[in-house]
Design an enzyme around this catalytic site. Structure first.
Site, short mmCIF file in Angstrom:
data_model
loop_
_atom_site.label_atom_id
_atom_site.label_comp_id
_atom_site.label_asym_id
_atom_site.label_seq_id
_atom_site.Cartn_x
_atom_site.Cartn_y
_atom_site.Cartn_z
CD GLU A 69 2.05 41.29 21.34
OE1 GLU A 69 1.86 42.38 21.89
OE2 GLU A 69 2.53 41.16 20.21
CG ASP A 268 -2.49 43.69 17.79
OD1 ASP A 268 -1.89 44.23 18.73
OD2 ASP A 268 -1.98 42.84 17.04
MG MG Z 1 2.42 44.20 22.16
#
Ligand code: MG
Ligand code: AMP
Length: 331
Positions: A69, A268
């Site tokens: 990320e 995610d």
């Molecule tokens: Mg994160």
């Protein structure tokens, strides 16, 4: 095909990071926060975990790219100086450039060919800052298919449905075809987990984000009423939602798309997806389409997420379809 070595190294790295987070999460330095261009927070913890895990993975598997990320961009210049100094203390033996390089080993774009890791170093940073739930999420993807998922959940208790109590801190892992497991962070006690055995959607406990848009809560409220669900929903940050579904605390995780063009990030969902599937559950998008992890950093081919214990999946999908079409007619 077995991923024994990847599992061992991945588990070691996530467990080490989760223990470090559990130890340091109360320290204000560790919670030092910057804001990304999209307004979302990123903390010292995010950068520390990404540097640590990327380093461990690339030492053992220099040839496997990482899609993570964070990037070191936020750490450049004056505004990043404080965090760069803290990182130097947390990762002794590495100079500032080496730490930034370790973070940026996560700059791969993913795709449908070969193997890559995907990492969310702190999934649910808002939860982490608010002293709620967060997870360290790592998955391995091969030829577009998730084959290994690992979730470190330092703040999670033994039964999310029944609230606090019991020793907290777990690591969950699942390799394709090998089942899902929960390991206690404090003493490494390992147990196999499986989804809830309920057969009627009305008996389900639903799980959703702790900070979803109002429209999401409205939508999931409608689904609950449609299915005659009486239990209060569990609201929780991060992929801990997948973990508690996988061990049977809840039976539905619904994440409606907040906007037409909204696309979810692969990091995610990939780890949680594997852990729920290997625990016997089903994960699709909110229209019932399989999740496609082969098209880059986002789930470009999917809208929203629905995870269930499997048995009630079709019933929940029907409820989603009916509710969406009612909304269209009304609007
Ligand atoms: Mg994160
Ligand atoms: P979570 O994955 O539940 O920790 O949520 C992380 C962030 O994703 C939240 O702070 C929201 O900004 C966003 N979010 C929450 N619910 C949704 C949803 N239904 N669709 C898209 N984004 C969401």
């Amino acid at each position: 095909m077995s991923f024994e070595l990847e599992k061992k190294v991945g588990l070691q790295a996530v467990t080490k990071a989760a223990r470090a987070c559990a130890r340091m999460s109360g320290q204000s330095e560790f919670r030092e926060t910057l804001y990304k261009t999209d307004g979302s927070p990123v903390t010292l913890a995010d950068f520390f975990v990404q540097a640590l895990i990327n380093e461990e993975l690339s030492t053992s598997f220099p040839e496997i790219p990482i899609v993570a990320e964070e990037t070191s961009l936020c750490l450049e210049g004056n505004c990043g100086e404080k965090l760069r100094n803290h990182l130097g203390k947390l990762l002794p033996g590495k100079n500032s450039d080496e730490i930034l390089l370790a973070i940026d080993r996560g700059n791969n774009e993913g795709g449908g060919r070969g193997k890559f890791w995907t990492l969310d170093p702190i999934d649910g940073t808002r939860g982490f800052l608010a002293k709620r739930q967060y997870a360290i999420a790592l998955a391995l993807i091969e030829d577009g298919e998730v084959v290994l998922g690992i979730l470190g959940c330092p703040e999670l208790g033994p039964d999310a449905r029944n609230g606090a109590g019991g020793k907290k801190g777990f690591v969950f892992f699942a390799e394709k075809g090998q089942g899902s497991y929960q390991v206690t962070l404090s003493d490494g006690l390992q147990t196999r987990i499986s989804v809830s055995g309920i057969t009627k959607a009305s008996e389900a406990v639903m799980c959703e984000s702790a900070e979803a848009p109002d429209s999401s809560y409205e939508f999931s409220g409608k689904i609950s009423r449609f299915l005659d669900i009486t239990a209060e929903p569990v609201r929780m940050d991060s992929q801990c939602k997948y973990a508690i579904l996988a061990r049977g605390d809840t039976s539905i995780y619904l994440r409606p798309p907040p906007r037409k063009d909204y696309k979810e990030n692969i990091w995610d969902h990939a780890a949680g997806y594997m852990i729920v599937r290997e625990a016997g559950g089903t994960v699709t998008d909110s229209s019932g389409k399989p999740l496609d992890f082969s098209v880059g950093k986002k789930l470009h081919e999917n809208r929203g997420i629905l995870a269930t214990n499997g048995v009630i999946h079709e019933a929940v999908l029907r409820a989603v379809k009916k509710t969406v079409s009612k909304k269209r007619h009304a609007g």
